[in-house]
Motif scaffolding. Sequence first.
Motif, PDB file in Angstrom:
ATOM      1  N   PHE A  41     -23.333 -13.180  31.735  1.00 54.89           N
ATOM      2  CA  PHE A  41     -22.472 -14.283  32.181  1.00 54.89           C
ATOM      3  C   PHE A  41     -21.004 -13.838  32.252  1.00 54.89           C
ATOM      4  O   PHE A  41     -20.118 -14.675  32.385  1.00 54.89           O
ATOM      5  CB  PHE A  41     -22.601 -15.469  31.216  1.00 54.89           C
ATOM      6  N   ARG A  42     -20.781 -12.539  32.166  1.00 55.61           N
ATOM      7  CA  ARG A  42     -19.418 -12.028  32.109  1.00 55.61           C
ATOM      8  C   ARG A  42     -18.621 -12.384  33.357  1.00 55.61           C
ATOM      9  O   ARG A  42     -17.439 -12.738  33.271  1.00 55.61           O
ATOM     10  CB  ARG A  42     -19.445 -10.506  31.932  1.00 55.61           C
ATOM     11  N   HIS A  43     -19.252 -12.323  34.514  1.00 57.52           N
ATOM     12  CA  HIS A  43     -18.523 -12.626  35.748  1.00 57.52           C
ATOM     13  C   HIS A  43     -18.085 -14.090  35.791  1.00 57.52           C
ATOM     14  O   HIS A  43     -17.010 -14.408  36.316  1.00 57.52           O
ATOM     15  CB  HIS A  43     -19.401 -12.307  36.959  1.00 57.52           C
ATOM     16  N   PHE A  44     -18.887 -14.977  35.233  1.00 56.83           N
ATOM     17  CA  PHE A  44     -18.523 -16.395  35.218  1.00 56.83           C
ATOM     18  C   PHE A  44     -17.336 -16.643  34.281  1.00 56.83           C
ATOM     19  O   PHE A  44     -16.409 -17.378  34.632  1.00 56.83           O
ATOM     20  CB  PHE A  44     -19.724 -17.239  34.782  1.00 56.83           C
ATOM     21  N   THR A  45     -17.393 -16.050  33.099  1.00 56.63           N
ATOM     22  CA  THR A  45     -16.294 -16.246  32.150  1.00 56.63           C
ATOM     23  C   THR A  45     -15.000 -15.636  32.665  1.00 56.63           C
ATOM     24  O   THR A  45     -13.918 -16.223  32.508  1.00 56.63           O
ATOM     25  CB  THR A  45     -16.663 -15.638  30.792  1.00 56.63           C
ATOM     26  N   GLU A  46     -15.091 -14.471  33.307  1.00 52.16           N
ATOM     27  CA  GLU A  46     -13.889 -13.848  33.857  1.00 52.16           C
ATOM     28  C   GLU A  46     -13.333 -14.655  35.023  1.00 52.16           C
ATOM     29  O   GLU A  46     -12.109 -14.772  35.178  1.00 52.16           O
ATOM     30  CB  GLU A  46     -14.203 -12.425  34.310  1.00 52.16           C
ATOM     31  N   ALA A  47     -14.213 -15.223  35.843  1.00 53.80           N
ATOM     32  CA  ALA A  47     -13.743 -16.041  36.966  1.00 53.80           C
ATOM     33  C   ALA A  47     -13.038 -17.291  36.463  1.00 53.80           C
ATOM     34  O   ALA A  47     -11.981 -17.681  36.989  1.00 53.80           O
ATOM     35  CB  ALA A  47     -14.921 -16.413  37.865  1.00 53.80           C
ATOM     36  N   PHE A  52      -9.722 -19.827  38.204  1.00 47.34           N
ATOM     37  CA  PHE A  52     -10.579 -20.503  39.180  1.00 47.34           C
ATOM     38  C   PHE A  52     -10.954 -21.908  38.715  1.00 47.34           C
ATOM     39  O   PHE A  52     -11.248 -22.775  39.540  1.00 47.34           O
ATOM     40  CB  PHE A  52     -11.851 -19.672  39.417  1.00 47.34           C
ATOM     41  N   SER A  53     -10.950 -22.139  37.398  1.00 52.58           N
ATOM     42  CA  SER A  53     -11.245 -23.483  36.894  1.00 52.58           C
ATOM     43  C   SER A  53     -10.215 -24.491  37.387  1.00 52.58           C
ATOM     44  O   SER A  53     -10.550 -25.658  37.639  1.00 52.58           O
ATOM     45  CB  SER A  53     -11.279 -23.467  35.360  1.00 52.58           C
ATOM     46  N   GLY A 228     -17.283 -11.292  40.390  1.00 60.11           N
ATOM     47  CA  GLY A 228     -16.498 -12.511  40.240  1.00 60.11           C
ATOM     48  C   GLY A 228     -16.596 -13.407  41.451  1.00 60.11           C
ATOM     49  O   GLY A 228     -16.649 -14.638  41.336  1.00 60.11           O
ATOM     50  N   LEU A 229     -16.634 -12.807  42.642  1.00 60.05           N
ATOM     51  CA  LEU A 229     -16.731 -13.589  43.877  1.00 60.05           C
ATOM     52  C   LEU A 229     -18.047 -14.350  43.940  1.00 60.05           C
ATOM     53  O   LEU A 229     -18.073 -15.543  44.265  1.00 60.05           O
ATOM     54  CB  LEU A 229     -16.600 -12.661  45.089  1.00 60.05           C
TER      55      LEU A 229
END
Length: 261
Positions: A41-47, A52-53, A228-229
């Motif tokens: 889930f690293r890409h979600f947390t980094e995004a 992005f939030s 991330g994208l």
Amino acid sequence: MLAVVGILAFTLFPIYFMLTTAFSARASSGTDNLIPRHLTFRHFTEAMSSGFSHYLVNSAFVTIAVVVISCLLALLGAVAMARFRFRMRTTMLVLVLVVQMLPAEALVIPLFLQMKDLRMLNSLIGLTIVYIAFALPFAIWNLRGFVAAVPVELEEAAYLDGCSWFRMFRSVLLPLVTPGLIATSAFSFVMAWEEFTFAMTFLSEDSKMTVGIGLKQFFGAHVNDWGGLMAASTMVTIPVMVVFVLAQRKLAAGLVAGAVK
């Protein structure tokens, strides 16, 4: 059967590729991510930590405002078009249809100049007004069919029972046109949530960006953050899927019922 399976696989493959890249531990994008060996889930947390939030919050504010205001105005306009007789009524219906047929790209410059004169550039409220203007023609035209399909005798019976117009509207007409209202809301939601052209043109501050523009931050001059994208794209896609899953029955019934009188 094979043709159906092939078309289904062709249609769902981009979604599968997006999900595998978003959850893959590798940051690259390509055929090596078709079957990821390690999920993360690293890409979600980094995004989310990259800001992005905040774009999601901006898009949620604009989208909710567009759906609520456009559906309310469209319902009142549809009632006026279907129930009341006034001069130039047919002309107004034709103009609503003509506005619906105009491509959005042809109106970018005139709307930009108008928003500039109104001092509403780089404003989420200004962007919301533009989206409402584009959502209203389809919403009015679509809801008019639902209102016209409701028998006038039901409204007259409500009046005979002592109902005022607003009570009749709330208790009789509104429940009968709810399927059409849900269908119109779904299309307004998708239009406002995923729109890119007007948001890119009217917004310049990073704090005012919506998700369509926010996806650009994952593209670099030399290197792209594919993980991330795809994670951000997944977060953008989920609300649309949820809306259509929750409204699928009313949506299908609404699209069919509006064409039958």
